[in-house]
Scaffold this active site. Structure first.
Site, PDB file in Angstrom:
ATOM      1  N   HIS A  64      -8.013   0.665   6.523  1.00 22.30           N
ATOM      2  CA  HIS A  64      -7.418   1.958   6.146  1.00 22.30           C
ATOM      3  C   HIS A  64      -8.482   3.056   5.977  1.00 22.30           C
ATOM      4  O   HIS A  64      -8.395   4.094   6.647  1.00 22.30           O
ATOM      5  CB  HIS A  64      -6.565   1.784   4.881  1.00 22.30           C
ATOM      6  N   HIS A  88     -12.522   6.852  -0.337  1.00 25.11           N
ATOM      7  CA  HIS A  88     -11.477   7.550  -1.111  1.00 25.11           C
ATOM      8  C   HIS A  88     -10.656   6.647  -2.024  1.00 25.11           C
ATOM      9  O   HIS A  88     -10.118   7.102  -3.018  1.00 25.11           O
ATOM     10  CB  HIS A  88     -10.578   8.390  -0.199  1.00 25.11           C
ATOM     11  N   GLU A  92     -10.151   4.151  -7.420  1.00 29.11           N
ATOM     12  CA  GLU A  92      -8.815   3.794  -7.880  1.00 29.11           C
ATOM     13  C   GLU A  92      -8.584   2.280  -7.802  1.00 29.11           C
ATOM     14  O   GLU A  92      -8.015   1.695  -8.698  1.00 29.11           O
ATOM     15  CB  GLU A  92      -7.775   4.541  -7.034  1.00 29.11           C
ATOM     16  N   ASP A  93      -9.040   1.661  -6.738  1.00 34.29           N
ATOM     17  CA  ASP A  93      -8.648   0.270  -6.481  1.00 34.29           C
ATOM     18  C   ASP A  93      -9.735  -0.763  -6.772  1.00 34.29           C
ATOM     19  O   ASP A  93      -9.468  -1.957  -6.707  1.00 34.29           O
ATOM     20  CB  ASP A  93      -8.210   0.114  -5.009  1.00 34.29           C
ATOM     21  N   ASP A 157      -5.553  10.674   4.887  1.00 34.78           N
ATOM     22  CA  ASP A 157      -5.059   9.501   4.168  1.00 34.78           C
ATOM     23  C   ASP A 157      -3.555   9.354   4.379  1.00 34.78           C
ATOM     24  O   ASP A 157      -3.045   8.311   4.772  1.00 34.78           O
ATOM     25  CB  ASP A 157      -5.397   9.691   2.676  1.00 34.78           C
ATOM     26  N   ASP A 277      11.029  26.385  25.604  1.00 33.59           N
ATOM     27  CA  ASP A 277       9.617  26.013  25.631  1.00 33.59           C
ATOM     28  C   ASP A 277       9.397  24.525  25.430  1.00 33.59           C
ATOM     29  O   ASP A 277       8.389  24.104  24.903  1.00 33.59           O
ATOM     30  CB  ASP A 277       8.836  26.828  24.594  1.00 33.59           C
TER      31      ASP A 277
HETATM   32 MN    MN Z   1      -5.675   5.763   0.946  1.00 34.72          MN
END
Ligand code: MN
Length: 737
Positions: A64, A88, A92-93, A157, A277
């Site tokens: 990811h 990123h 958090e993880d 993300d 278009d």
């Molecule tokens: Mn993410």
């Protein structure tokens, strides 16, 4: 079994990238050792920290962040942004802290990752619920607004999450898709990051409206198949003409995004065939002047559809998009949008604000520089947001304006039909009116909110049902409205309406005088005096190009700043250039009023294959034994000849004669069709001969071939116009044998 299948395509069918793939991408534009090392270190750390963790879709978690970084590298983001993309999710993880990141990667990466973590945490408390609250959205926006790079990483993300939604439950899929449309695509749009916006929209639609999505996909495939031949022919023809004019270009065709078609069909009520278009041709050239030259050539070759020409070069969209748009009828009767722009405009059209600060090594790059550059660009961007320049201010003012319209968009008001209109806090019924339509705003006299009659300055709140009362005889916007309106878009419309009214009220003469004065000072610099200028701007071609009835109308428009005198000069220069080089004496030859450069004393005749008439662009072809034969410049029979001389119609055509032109008229067959065509021609005093009609059995369509005798190209246009007024006739064109 299902598990097995998922492993085969764990990335939603998208190709998965390795870190090596990512490296290949950024090595092209990031050359500094320090930059490359930062990204590599970020990767190794993220890989170590996410080790042993797998995504719901089955692949190792690190996939990811790699994909997020890959999307960022496609936008040519700098090292700090890509490193942040890789890291990123670590705070958090995993057990990694922001302080550690700061120690190893510096303040910038730490700040970006920290903001992203906070945004993530805001949502965490809501994770069990399907619906997101407007208040969450507001916080997300504010979190992102601190540093534009945070927005970029967040968008990347979200995009990758959308690409891999298949692994989630249908409820989560729908909730994330809806949130993407509510929150993230408006931001991507406002920042002009079209590549991310359109992919996000299409993916969201796929989960929210799977059947409609499939239906549109089917229609698109059909249309593409049917149109393939027509499109190729048109592109070839345009390429031939542009080669002839020696204008640099490359050409692409593009298909409208599924989501924009969806909006036209299901929100605006168009049928698929009414969307002009769907297929567009994009011509990318070198300079701005080239763009207008190409436009001139396209309009001289194909009939443009009125009201579809847009000059986003002179008037860029608020998200910086620049391009010329026009819609034309191709030789075979199909309708195409043509977009004309430079390489740089193309880059901005695709990646918006990202294009403006894409990483440039040579400029002594550093993170501070990157941020400064962003703010500079945003500052510039702000000028477009408040188009008529209310007051100049700092980057903070810009952020305030941006938050006002988008980042704070947390009041949701309903139309009587149940449509949701998103407005900033404090917005009034007047803002609502302008959100519905400019016309509704301009003619608004009052409103009902939840059934009660209220004035236009009523502040709306979430859940209100609002209906606008309009009157055709409404006096329209006044200065007081600028106080009532809160959105910059409504304010811009109000100012425009006031300016327009002022320009038309009694001051037209003043506008003409002013416009003429401006033109004159520009023209005089080019050595053109007042008399000659008036004459040039009275030219039928100029007037029709600018869609005005007289030169005075044109001057009045110049006073309104569109077009500028320079734009007119540029346009005229194109025309002048085409007449160059100045030609020798007029050749009185066989009554053909054509001057040929270097063709003095040689016999001249008009080609039978393409039947040129005054007004056409022409060239002289040196034949073997038959003197010079004049062809239309775009005649395919001489396209590859190297025996061409420049030619032009004499200004003085002498006794106005008529010229034979072979034409074909297409119609749905019906009784008396031919009789009506002949009556129409004779009412215009047009003589015709060699009339032949044949019926196409399969569709009961009729093709009428004939030779008409006209004095020039304008008259011929007029003839086609009149013929299209005959019931059943749907097209007419000149024939080249
Ligand atoms: Mn993410």
């Amino acid at each position: 079994m299902a598990e097995e299948e998922k492993k085969l395509a764990p990335n939603g069918g998208y190709p998965m990238h390795t870190f090596e793939d990512l490296k290949e991408l950024y090595y092209v534009y990031i050359k500094s050792e320090a930059g490359r090392k930062m990204i590599e270190d970020a990767y190794l750390l993220a890989k170590e920290k996410h080790d042993g963790v797998f995504r719901k879709s089955g692949e190792p978690y690190i996939q990811h962040p790699i994909e997020v970084a890959y999307i960022l590298a496609q936008l040519e983001a700098g090292p700090a942004t890509i490193a942040s993309g890789l890291l990123h999710d670590t705070v958090e993880d995993t057990d990694l802290t922001v302080d550690e990141i700061r120690k190893r990667f510096g303040d910038d990466v730490a700040l970006i990752v920290d903001s992203l973590t906070k945004i993530q945490r805001m949502k965490l408390s809501k994770r069990k619920e399907i619906d997101f609250e407007a208040e969450d959205h507001r916080k997300i926006f504010l979190g992102m607004a601190r540093d534009v790079r945070v927005i970029l990483v967040k968008l990347a993300d979200r995009l990758h999450n959308l690409r891999t939604l298949d692994a989630l439950s249908p409820e989560r899929q729908k909730a994330i898709a809806q949130e993407s449309l509510d929150v993230f695509t408006p931001i991507a749009h406002r920042l002009g990051i079209y590549t991310i916006q359109s992919e996000m929209e299409d993916l969201s639609l796929k989960y929210l409206e799977p059947e409609k999505y499939r239906k549109i996909l089917e229609l698109l495939n059909q249309r593409e198949e049917n149109r393939q031949g027509s499109l190729t022919a048109l592109k070839k023809r345009i390429a031939d003409i542009l080669f002839e004019h020696k204008i640099p270009f490359r050409m692409e065709s593009r298909v409208k995004s599924i989501y924009s078609i969806y909006r036209k069909m299901f929100k605006k009520g168009y049928t698929f065939d009414e969307i002009y278009d769907v297929l567009a041709i994009r011509i990318i050239t070198k300079t701005e002047i080239n763009c207008y030259e190409i436009l001139g050539i396209i309009h001289a070759t194909y009939k443009p559809i009125p009201g579809r020409f847009k000059d986003y070069i002179a008037m860029p969209k608020p998200n910086m998009y620049q391009s010329l748009h026009t819609t034309i009828v191709s030789g075979d009767g199909n309708i195409y949008e043509v977009q004309i722009r430079t390489e740089e405009m193309d880059k901005v059209a695709e990646t918006g604000i990202a294009a403006h600060w894409r990483y440039k090594e040579s400029e002594n790059y550093n993170a501070k520089e990157e941020q400064r550059d962003i703010e500079e660009k945003l500052h510039w961007f702000r000028d477009f947001v408040s188009m008529s320049g209310e007051q100049s201010g700092s980057a903070e003012d810009f952020m305030a304006a941006l938050s006002n319209d988008i980042f704070n968009a947390n009041v949701y008001v309903f139309t009587p039909m149940g449509k949701v209109i998103e407005l900033p806090t404090g917005a009034t019924t007047l803002d609502f009116a302008y959100k519905i339509h400019t016309k509704v705003g301009d003619q608004a006299v009052g409103a009902t909110v939840n059934g009660a009659l209220v004035p236009l300055n009523t502040v709306l709140k979430t859940g209100d049902v609002c209906e606008i009362k309009t009157s055709k005889t409404s006096p329209g916007p006044n200065l007081g409205w600028l106080e009532i309106a809160k959105t910059s878009s409504a304010k811009a419309h109000i100012k425009k309406a006031i300016a327009k009214r002022e320009a038309s009220e009694g001051t037209k003469e003043e506008a003409i005088r002013k416009g003429r004065e401006w033109c004159l000072s520009a023209f005089e610099k080019e050595g053109i005096g007042p008399g000659e200028m008036d004459k040039m701007l009275s030219d039928e071609k100029v007037l029709s190009y600018y869609r005005v009835a007289s030169k005075d109308d044109l001057y009045a428009q110049v006073a309104g700043k569109s077009p500028t005198p320079q734009a007119i000069l540029d346009y005229l220069n194109v025309r002048r250039e085409k007449r160059k080089p100045r030609l020798g004496k007029a050749v009185q030859n066989g009554g053909v009023p054509v001057e040929i450069d270097g063709g003095e004393g040689v016999m001249i005749s008009l080609a039978k294959c393409c039947t040129p008439i005054p007004g056409d662009h022409i060239v002289g072809f040196v034949s073997k034994g038959k003197g010079i034969i004049v062809h239309r410049a775009n005649c395919p029979n001489i396209a590859h000849s190297n025996r061409l001389l420049s030619a032009k119609w004499r200004d003085d055509l002498g006794v106005v004669g008529t010229y034979p032109v072979d034409v074909e008229i297409y119609a749905n067959d019906r009784p008396n069709l031919l009789a009506d065509i002949l009556v129409t021609l004779s009412s215009k005093n047009i003589v015709c001969s060699d009339l032949k009609a044949h019926l196409i059995k399969e569709n009961m369509n009729c093709v009428v071939e004939m030779t008409v005798y006209v004095s020039d190209a304008l008259t011929l246009d007029d003839v086609f116009l009149a013929l299209k007024g005959v019931r059943g006739v749907y097209d007419g064109r000149r024939v080249i044998h």
